[in-house]
Design an enzyme around this catalytic site. Structure first.
Site, PDB file in Angstrom:
ATOM      1  N   ARG A 311      44.065  28.147  30.590  1.00  0.00           N
ATOM      2  CA  ARG A 311      44.884  29.122  31.277  1.00  0.00           C
ATOM      3  C   ARG A 311      44.874  28.755  32.714  1.00  0.00           C
ATOM      4  NH1 ARG A 311      46.386  34.939  31.068  1.00  0.00           N
ATOM      5  NH2 ARG A 311      46.221  34.866  29.103  1.00  0.00           N
ATOM      6  N   ARG A 343      37.822  37.979  35.257  1.00  0.00           N
ATOM      7  CA  ARG A 343      38.865  38.307  35.522  1.00  0.00           C
ATOM      8  C   ARG A 343      39.853  37.332  35.957  1.00  0.00           C
ATOM      9  NH1 ARG A 343      38.886  43.937  39.284  1.00  0.00           N
ATOM     10  NH2 ARG A 343      40.667  44.687  38.495  1.00  0.00           N
ATOM     11  N   ALA A 515      41.467  39.697  28.847  1.00  0.00           N
ATOM     12  CA  ALA A 515      42.977  39.195  28.866  1.00  0.00           C
ATOM     13  C   ALA A 515      43.935  40.390  29.274  1.00  0.00           C
ATOM     14  CB  ALA A 515      43.348  38.594  27.907  1.00  0.00           C
ATOM     15  N   GLU A 716      43.735  42.006  35.232  1.00  0.00           N
ATOM     16  CA  GLU A 716      43.505  41.033  35.770  1.00  0.00           C
ATOM     17  C   GLU A 716      44.542  40.651  36.973  1.00  0.00           C
ATOM     18  OE1 GLU A 716      43.509  39.119  31.922  1.00  0.00           O
ATOM     19  OE2 GLU A 716      41.840  38.032  32.657  1.00  0.00           O
TER      20      GLU A 716
END
Lengths: 762, 164
Positions: A311, A343, A515, A716
């Site tokens: 990510r 987060r 997510a 997030e």
């Protein structure tokens, strides 16, 4: 209508009176036992023996478990089966659990745990990036590389070329409620586990493996967590498994909660990153080529490090189209806590690296970094076809230019930037800085199969509604947002809907609440379940009244047919008497996503969430101390399901993100001991650290993707708005001298002082 | 056990009397002996404030006070401020102004805020921020907590003026 209303958190009334129950508040039967781990004091070595005689003899101790006492799987890893609950023949970090004390009280267990001694033959530990690379100590065979275009060729032909490096520190979650679990033994080998977890299904799975029973013998219930932030996605496994084993062994309820110091020493944190870059651009700041490298210390076990590092790579562009881009990621195995979800899940580190590159390019050219940002944004508008990211996903919902224009206007950015520069020209000791940073964050689990959710809804014959789904509540307001969906589908007041604890016996095979996907996934699953029941009720009433189903409306607590109006309770009872089922499950999976993480190609995200923040700071150039004077945020939550709760996520996310980058510092000593293992040494933001002026607004626009009521995920993305404070500090420091300040994260007072010296070239 | 001490204290208006080791921490007395679980255990080192209670008119972190030190005192916890059907002005304000997310810090936060408003009934925003700096919240960013306290302060002031 209940959707889009700024209703308070569902349990607010219980929270403000101290009646809301967390795991440690659940009343237990007399005779309940308490657990504590005895942990390694050595970072790496061979475990030769344990001397537990003093532990067993300590007051209140009922039993002591070592790896040899574990009947089945000795593993609490969420991924690679490389994380024993209790160490076997080797130890890998200071804090690794070696044995488990079962005692009559929490304090008795902890005191006894301190009496054990372990004979460990030390082995050379690996702590830093250089040593890990030299010894090829890593997860996966080699680096992951995602590339679009020809970065290296384009770098050679770029008019200007710069390179640099940035260290980005990790972060302790500091959920206010430390990890906790309670296992209650049932009949015939069954066990009920109350766990403070974001992932009840995984707790169920790991407990079942550890007890050697099918998953159906284990029920996990989670009513709420006292904060999670990713830290309860996998790190609760050890406590739940230990409690379940102890409960089966003793036949008594067993509870474990980590003392804060234990929690900080044992559990994983945010990954720290080293970002190394080589960037090519022209004199106007247009970036044509970028080669960026991520080195991240993952700690001793794999945990979720691969998707975290992935990510980070997927956010290495942040909001910018870079035609030739190469990202190389090294996931290093080190003798420290196993870094875990937090987060943003790698996104913040990848994004911060890109913003640092923009800041450096602007510094080199003497431009406002905002000008460089605007020159490199993804294309938008009717005239420009969507551009693709370096992993091949079209950015077809790019709203940042409009959002930023509105924010700059409302916060008076251009004038204030000029004022800051003028102020700095007249002040020597204090210097101010201001920065605007954007966020583009991809929404969906990158492990595609996790993008599914289930719900279970019952309508009782009195018209009351029982709501259950796979998502967990950690303060984000998910339960309330989803209940608002349910109330809306049935056209009933919120009081008709009972929110119930997440329970693996009601909805199976759930994904972690992570997510940012909680509302997107569970909201949809609940809508589907509610609509099934509503359609059955409507069909039954249509048959009774010989009318068309489409003519039946569910509104304001009534079910209205052309001939007659029923209260929802009357309609429910009629449907029940008509022998029609009033219970339904709902199942949802996110459409249109596909991802090949090895090639780095596909459409991993259903959509992007956007936001931007402007922060103004002041630094004291003699001490390095700093404050955030003002922050303005405009954040995109789509058509918000609950604007009050979503704004709360934005405010809290910003402060947590600014804390990460300005004051929260993790320090390990040469022996691998975490020295910042309590709030006495690890500083998280207090009320007095938040910005003096703090203006937060939600962007007025709906999600272009077909999500629940066109809302967007909001857990997030706002975290990364904290970057604005960091780059405002960089701006303030750059007012101290001619050179680029090369600010590292976190920008603690010490680091600000060091960067002032760099800016001055001394 | 000979090392136990006879303790008497008034908790939320009720007299409590029991034998306890003097070194028992007040937070354990409240949570484990008296089943008063509103005050929470967050850090066990006086830093987070989740365990805040009021003792003889002062805010105290009950995780670092021995039960012996609370002997003979009046202790008020969040439960003593108001119940779910009888909310204190501060409790209503935290609910209505979204002054909480996970809720774990909330009982200590409100208990501290109740003393703050006695110490300073009409605080500025800055005074609230510094007066609450001993209570940590990891979720909200404090914005709505400060808003809740300021709203409660003006409501209490208005009620006081109306009474006068």
């Amino acid at each position: 209508m209940s959707v889009a209303k700024p209703l308070p958190h569902d349990a607010a009334r219980l929270h403000v009176t101290g009646q809301a129950r967390y795991v440690d508040d659940i009343p237990t039967a007399a005779g309940a036992l308490h657990l504590a781990f005895g942990c390694s004091k050595v970072a790496h070595g061979t475990l030769q023996s344990l001397d537990l005689a003093a532990v067993r003899a300590a007051p209140g101790v009922v039993d002591v478990l070592t790896a040899a006492d574990l009947p089945f799987a000795n593993d609490v890893s969420p991924s690679a089966h490389d994380e024993p609950l209790l160490a076997t023949d080797s130890v890998h970090y200071v804090g690794q659990p070696l044995f488990c004390v079962i005692a009559t009280s929490h304090l008795a267990a902890r005191r006894a745990a301190g009496l054990g001694t372990a004979k460990i033959e030390p082995l050379p530990p690996i702590f830093d990036v250089e040593t890990a690379l030299a010894q090829n100590s890593r997860f996966e065979d080699g680096p992951r590389i995602y590339e679009r275009g020809q970065a290296n060729t384009a770098l050679e032909t770029a008019p200007i070329r710069l390179s640099g490096q940035m260290e980005i520190g990790g972060q302790e979650h500091f959920y206010l409620e430390s990890q906790a679990a309670l296992a209650v033994p049932g009949e015939d080998g069954d066990v009920l586990v109350h766990s403070s977890t974001q992932h009840p299904t995984e707790i169920q799975h790991k407990v079942a493996e550890a007890l050697g029973v099918p998953m159906h013998a284990v029920r996990v219930e989670t009513r709420r967590m006292g904060g999670g932030f990713g830290g309860k996605e996998s790190q609760g496994n050890a406590l739940a498994v230990a409690c379940a084993i102890a409960a089966m062994r003793t036949g008594r309820p067993c509870k474990m909660r980590y003392d804060r110091d234990d929690d900080m020493v044992i559990t994983g944190k945010r990954h720290d990153f080293r970002i190394t870059y080589d960037v090519g651009f022209d004199a106007t700041g247009v970036i044509t080529a970028l080669d960026v490298r991520h080195d991240t210390r993952c700690g001793w076990a794999q945990d979720l490090s691969l998707p975290v590092a992935d990510r980070a790579m997927l956010h290495a562009d942040n909001a910018y189209f870079i035609p030739n881009m190469r990202v190389e990621s090294h996931r290093l195995k080190t003798n420290m806590q196993s870094a875990t979800a937090f987060r943003g899940f790698g996104g913040p580190q990848g994004m911060l690296g890109m913003e640092r590159i923009v800041d450096h390019v602007a510094g080199h050219l003497g431009l406002d970094p905002m000008a460089v940002r605007e020159r490199n944004f993804y294309a938008t508008g009717a005239a420009a076809p969507p551009q693709s990211t370096h992993y091949g996903q079209e950015v077809d919902d790019f709203i940042l230019p409009g959002l930023i224009a509105q924010l700059k206007d409302s916060a008076d950015y251009d004038a204030r930037r000029a004022q800051v520069d003028a102020w700095n020209a007249e002040h020597d000791v204090l210097k101010k800085g201001i920065a605007l940073t954007p966020v583009k964050f991809g929404i969906s689990f990158t492990l595609t199969h996790l993008n599914q959710a289930g719900a279970l809804v019952h309508v009782y014959q009195d018209g009351s509604i029982h709501l259950n789904h796979g998502g967990t509540e950690m303060g984000q307001g998910l339960f309330q947002k989803v209940a608002q969906v349910a109330a809306d589908r049935f056209g009933v007041p919120m009081a008709a809907v009972k929110i119930t604890a997440t329970d693996t016996a009601k909805v199976p095979n759930t994904s972690a609440t992570a997510a940012s996907s909680g509302s997107d996934l569970n909201g949809m699953a609940v809508r589907i379940a509610c609509d099934k029941i509503r359609n059955r009720m409507a069909a039954h009433l249509a048959e009774l009244h010989q009318c068309n189903v489409a003519q039946i409306r569910f509104e304001d607590g009534y079910v209205i047919t052309p001939a007659q109006s029923y209260t929802f309770a009357e309609a429910a009872n009629l449907t029940y008497v008509g022998r029609v089922g009033l219970s339904a499950t709902g199942f949802y999976k996110t459409p249109d996503i596909r991802w090949d993480r090895i090639k780095g190609e596909g459409r991993p995200f259903f959509y992007f969430a956007y936001g931007a923040a402007i922060s103004e700071v002041v630094i004291d150039t003699l001490t390095g101390e700093n404050r955030i004077l003002r922050t303005d945020i405009l954040h995109d939550a789509g058509a918000s399901l609950n604007p009050a709760l979503d704004k709360g996520q934005v405010e809290g996310g910003f402060v947590q993100g600014a804390g990460w980058l300005t004051m929260e510092e993790l320090v390990w000593d040469d022996a691998g001991r975490l020295r910042t293992h309590a709030p006495s040494t690890y500083k998280i933001p207090a009320a007095s650290d938040a910005p003096d002026i703090f203006n937060v607004a939600l962007w007025d626009g709906e999600n272009r993707a077909d999500t629940i009521y066109k809302s967007k995920a909001v857990g997030e993305p706002p975290f990364m708005l904290g970057m604005s404070a960091f780059f405002a500090l960089s701006h303030a420091v750059s007012a101290c001298g001619p050179d680029y300040p090369d600010l590292q994260a976190p920008a603690t007072p010490e680091e600000v002082l060091a960067s002032i010296a760099r800016a001055k070239g001394v | 056990m000979s090392n136990k001490m006879h303790i008497k204290m008034n908790v939320n208006g009720e007299e409590q009397e029991f034998l306890a080791e003097p070194r028992e921490l007040l937070i354990h007395t409240l949570r484990e002996r008296l089943d008063i679980t509103g005050p929470h255990i967050g850090c066990e080192t006086s830093h987070c404030g989740a365990c805040t209670v009021t003792i003889d008119g002062k805010s105290v972190k009950s995780c670092t006070m021995f039960v012996a030190q609370a002997n003979g005192k009046d202790v008020t916890t969040i439960e003593g401020l108001g119940g779910p059907d009888d909310l204190h002005v501060l409790q209503s304000a935290f609910k209505e102004h979204h002054g909480l997310q996970c809720g774990f810090c909330t009982p200590g936060m409100i208990t501290r805020a109740s003393k703050l408003l006695e110490e300073n009934p009409n605080p500025t925003e800055e005074e609230v921020r510094f007066g609450m700096a001993g209570n940590i919240c990891r979720c909200t960013g404090y914005q709505n907590i400060v808003k809740s306290i300021l709203a409660a302060a003006s409501e209490l002031q208005a009620a006081k003026e109306a009474a006068e």
